[in-house]
Design a protein around this motif. Structure first.
Motif, mmCIF file in Angstrom:
data_model
loop_
_atom_site.group_PDB
_atom_site.id
_atom_site.type_symbol
_atom_site.label_atom_id
_atom_site.label_comp_id
_atom_site.label_asym_id
_atom_site.label_seq_id
_atom_site.Cartn_x
_atom_site.Cartn_y
_atom_site.Cartn_z
ATOM 1 N N GLY A 117 -2.178 -0.719 -8.904
ATOM 2 C CA GLY A 117 -3.530 -0.463 -8.447
ATOM 3 C C GLY A 117 -3.843 1.023 -8.418
ATOM 4 N N ILE A 118 -5.031 1.376 -8.942
ATOM 5 C CA ILE A 118 -5.467 2.766 -9.077
ATOM 6 C C ILE A 118 -6.878 2.881 -8.503
ATOM 7 C CG2 ILE A 118 -6.097 4.562 -10.752
ATOM 8 C CD1 ILE A 118 -3.989 3.230 -12.638
ATOM 9 N N ASP A 119 -7.115 3.900 -7.697
ATOM 10 C CA ASP A 119 -8.438 4.124 -7.114
ATOM 11 C C ASP A 119 -9.281 4.942 -8.080
ATOM 12 O OD1 ASP A 119 -10.653 4.572 -5.578
ATOM 13 O OD2 ASP A 119 -9.601 5.520 -3.916
ATOM 14 N N LEU A 120 -10.359 4.351 -8.590
ATOM 15 C CA LEU A 120 -11.197 5.045 -9.572
ATOM 16 C C LEU A 120 -12.110 6.085 -8.927
ATOM 17 C CD1 LEU A 120 -12.106 2.213 -12.112
ATOM 18 C CD2 LEU A 120 -10.317 3.957 -12.231
ATOM 19 N N SER B 175 0.860 -1.183 0.000
ATOM 20 C CA SER B 175 0.000 0.000 0.000
ATOM 21 C C SER B 175 0.894 1.231 0.000
ATOM 22 C CB SER B 175 -0.919 -0.015 1.223
ATOM 23 O OG SER B 175 -1.823 -1.095 1.139
ATOM 24 N N ASP B 176 0.879 1.976 -1.101
ATOM 25 C CA ASP B 176 1.841 3.060 -1.304
ATOM 26 C C ASP B 176 1.128 4.309 -1.826
ATOM 27 O OD1 ASP B 176 4.412 4.018 -1.089
ATOM 28 O OD2 ASP B 176 5.313 2.490 -2.386
ATOM 29 N N PRO B 177 0.166 4.837 -1.074
ATOM 30 C CA PRO B 177 -0.628 5.949 -1.598
ATOM 31 C C PRO B 177 0.163 7.228 -1.811
ATOM 32 C CG PRO B 177 -1.099 5.599 0.730
ATOM 33 C CD PRO B 177 -0.286 4.427 0.273
ATOM 34 N N ILE B 178 1.237 7.436 -1.061
ATOM 35 C CA ILE B 178 1.947 8.706 -1.197
ATOM 36 C C ILE B 178 2.679 8.784 -2.537
ATOM 37 C CG2 ILE B 178 3.656 10.236 -0.079
ATOM 38 C CD1 ILE B 178 2.755 9.239 2.582
ATOM 39 N N LEU B 179 2.782 7.651 -3.246
ATOM 40 C CA LEU B 179 3.287 7.719 -4.630
ATOM 41 C C LEU B 179 2.412 8.599 -5.506
ATOM 42 C CD1 LEU B 179 4.365 4.021 -5.377
ATOM 43 C CD2 LEU B 179 5.867 6.029 -5.138
ATOM 44 N N VAL B 180 1.113 8.706 -5.172
ATOM 45 C CA VAL B 180 0.230 9.561 -5.978
ATOM 46 C C VAL B 180 -0.161 10.838 -5.251
ATOM 47 C CG1 VAL B 180 -0.671 7.639 -7.343
ATOM 48 C CG2 VAL B 180 -1.882 8.326 -5.271
ATOM 49 N N THR B 181 -0.188 10.842 -3.911
ATOM 50 C CA THR B 181 -0.550 12.078 -3.210
ATOM 51 C C THR B 181 0.599 13.077 -3.189
ATOM 52 O OG1 THR B 181 0.088 11.194 -1.031
ATOM 53 C CG2 THR B 181 -2.193 10.840 -1.741
ATOM 54 N N TRP C 165 -0.438 -0.650 -4.566
ATOM 55 C CA TRP C 165 -1.819 -0.139 -4.509
ATOM 56 C C TRP C 165 -1.785 1.332 -4.095
ATOM 57 C CZ3 TRP C 165 -5.810 -2.844 -6.330
ATOM 58 C CH2 TRP C 165 -7.091 -2.312 -6.152
ATOM 59 N N THR C 166 -2.396 2.178 -4.926
ATOM 60 C CA THR C 166 -2.386 3.614 -4.662
ATOM 61 C C THR C 166 -3.809 4.133 -4.508
ATOM 62 O OG1 THR C 166 -2.474 4.314 -6.994
ATOM 63 C CG2 THR C 166 -0.299 3.835 -6.054
ATOM 64 N N PHE C 167 -3.930 5.235 -3.794
ATOM 65 C CA PHE C 167 -5.223 5.905 -3.599
ATOM 66 C C PHE C 167 -4.944 7.267 -2.979
ATOM 67 C CE2 PHE C 167 -4.239 3.229 0.043
ATOM 68 C CZ PHE C 167 -4.392 4.078 1.130
ATOM 69 N N GLY C 168 -5.964 8.086 -2.910
ATOM 70 C CA GLY C 168 -5.823 9.370 -2.226
ATOM 71 C C GLY C 168 -5.655 10.555 -3.145
ATOM 72 N N ALA C 169 -5.343 10.327 -4.431
ATOM 73 C CA ALA C 169 -5.179 11.421 -5.391
ATOM 74 C C ALA C 169 -5.233 10.845 -6.797
ATOM 75 C CB ALA C 169 -3.860 12.163 -5.164
ATOM 76 N N GLU C 170 -5.377 11.714 -7.768
ATOM 77 C CA GLU C 170 -5.423 11.313 -9.174
ATOM 78 C C GLU C 170 -4.079 10.671 -9.548
ATOM 79 O OE1 GLU C 170 -5.487 11.001 -13.223
ATOM 80 O OE2 GLU C 170 -4.277 12.651 -12.463
ATOM 81 N N ALA C 171 -4.149 9.489 -10.171
ATOM 82 C CA ALA C 171 -2.935 8.702 -10.398
ATOM 83 C C ALA C 171 -2.180 9.097 -11.660
ATOM 84 C CB ALA C 171 -3.284 7.213 -10.467
ATOM 85 N N GLY C 172 -2.801 9.849 -12.547
ATOM 86 C CA GLY C 172 -2.195 10.142 -13.841
ATOM 87 C C GLY C 172 -0.776 10.657 -13.777
ATOM 88 N N PRO C 173 -0.470 11.686 -12.963
ATOM 89 C CA PRO C 173 0.905 12.203 -12.935
ATOM 90 C C PRO C 173 1.944 11.174 -12.499
ATOM 91 C CG PRO C 173 -0.611 13.790 -11.961
ATOM 92 C CD PRO C 173 -1.402 12.525 -12.170
ATOM 93 N N THR D 299 -8.891 9.199 -18.148
ATOM 94 C CA THR D 299 -7.547 9.779 -18.103
ATOM 95 C C THR D 299 -6.444 8.725 -18.158
ATOM 96 O OG1 THR D 299 -7.404 9.738 -15.677
ATOM 97 C CG2 THR D 299 -8.456 11.666 -16.693
ATOM 98 N N LEU D 300 -6.815 7.452 -18.124
ATOM 99 C CA LEU D 300 -5.805 6.398 -18.138
ATOM 100 C C LEU D 300 -5.178 6.273 -19.521
ATOM 101 C CD1 LEU D 300 -7.589 3.632 -16.030
ATOM 102 C CD2 LEU D 300 -5.857 5.276 -15.274
ATOM 103 N N ARG D 301 -3.961 5.794 -19.534
ATOM 104 C CA ARG D 301 -3.263 5.572 -20.798
ATOM 105 C C ARG D 301 -2.704 4.155 -20.790
ATOM 106 N NH1 ARG D 301 2.135 5.613 -20.301
ATOM 107 N NH2 ARG D 301 3.093 6.483 -18.420
ATOM 108 N N PRO D 302 -2.392 3.605 -21.973
ATOM 109 C CA PRO D 302 -1.849 2.245 -22.011
ATOM 110 C C PRO D 302 -0.566 2.125 -21.206
ATOM 111 C CG PRO D 302 -2.546 2.931 -24.191
ATOM 112 C CD PRO D 302 -2.615 4.154 -23.324
#
Length: 327
Positions: free
Chosen positions: A237-240, A179-185, A215-223, A247-250
């Protein structure tokens, strides 16, 4: 020739909330109104009930991690160099954790994390999901009072988590979620970006047969997707709730796609048809070798009864996708 169907997995991605019965038992123990033996019995009953439900609904089980006070406590209480610090708010939620304090270079205690796993998982290792903090999030939540620079500490945490996975993999456990949410926050920059890749590379090289999920969550994962796509893991893992599927890409063909499709920030049930449609749109934008469905953010944001209803809807979505097929 028709394409092979994409495997669809589902399961818990976080600790499950404790029931009122279990909360009452632990509170009574604190107030000396009951005995440790009766509280242990309450834990065993709750874990076995949850495992039975998970085995009926999902492809892997967790037993809820009901004994874990927070995601970081097993490490803060058992790894050398660490101690347990003050209550700290968890991201932008109304839940809290005890901040890990690091006074000297971290040292793993063999067998300590294994002893903290829910007891029912020992007999179900092949289908169990081990949930651990991701190395970057662990780095960012701890207070570093040691002489180890953060970039070097990130590398050390990756090596120590790799050793944990190697030990557990040797006992039959095969699915490991970080669980690594700060990768996206708060996505890493500069040398820390390379440090994240190195930490996950340590885990992958030490345990090539294991299934690893970030597994990420807490913010938009795109960046953060360019970095996530480079990590040597099995599933991203991405929280929808936070990320619109449009906004997802291949991503790399080797990667499975984890999707947080039930929202623990509300007790309202998700629409089955709408949720299936969202999953299909995500996969249209990001075709993947496998799909791993789960709650987005931690499910213990909810009381136990609404959380159980979320699990039932999660299973409904999985079975709908299996009936209709994904290729």
């Amino acid at each position: 020739m028709n394409a092979a169907p994409v495997p669809v997995h589902a399961g818990l991605t976080s600790p499950f909330p404790r029931s009122e019965r279990l909360i009452t038992a632990t509170r009574d123990l604190d107030r000396r109104r009951t005995t440790p033996e009766l509280v242990e019995k309450a834990y065993v009953e709750a874990e076995n009930e949850l495992v039975t439900l998970e085995e009926r609904l999902f492809t892997n089980v967790t037993a809820g991690y009901l004994r874990w006070n927070d995601l970081f406590r097993p490490i803060a209480e058992t790894w050398g160099g660490f101690s347990v610090g003050p209550l700290t708010r968890w991201l932008e939620t109304n839940t809290f954790f005890r901040q890990p304090l690091l006074a000297s270079p971290p040292r793993r205690t063999p067998g300590a994390i294994a002893a903290r796993l829910p007891p029912p998982l020992a007999s179900r290792a092949r289908v169990a999901r081990v949930i651990l903090p991701g190395p970057y999030t662990l780095l960012k939540v701890l207070e570093n009072r040691s002489d180890v620079p953060d970039v070097d500490l990130l590398s050390q945490l990756g090596h120590l988590l790799a050793e944990e996975v190697r030990e557990l993999n040797g006992s039959g456990f095969g699915v490991f979620q970080f669980s690594d949410p700060i990768l996206v926050t708060a996505p890493p920059e500069g040398r820390e970006k390379d440090g994240v890749s190195e930490a996950y590379r340590s885990i992958a090289e030490a345990n090539p047969s294991a299934t690893t999920i970030v597994w990420t969550f807490g913010a938009e994962a795109g960046p953060a997707l360019p970095l996530l796509d480079r990590l040597p893991v099995s599933v991203v893992g991405i929280d929808l709730t936070d990320t619109e599927p449009e906004t997802l890409r291949p991503g790399p063909a080797r990667l499975g796609l984890g999707l947080g499709i039930v929202d623990p920030r509300t007790t309202l049930p998700e629409s089955l048809s709408e949720t299936v449609g969202v999953v299909r749109e995500a996969l249209r934008r990001r075709p993947s070798s496998s799909v791993w469905l789960g709650p987005g953010a931690p499910l213990d944001l909810l009381p136990a009864r609404p959380a159980e209803q979320k699990l039932l809807r999660l299973s409904d979505v999985r079975h709908a996708l299996l009936r209709e097929g994904i290729t």
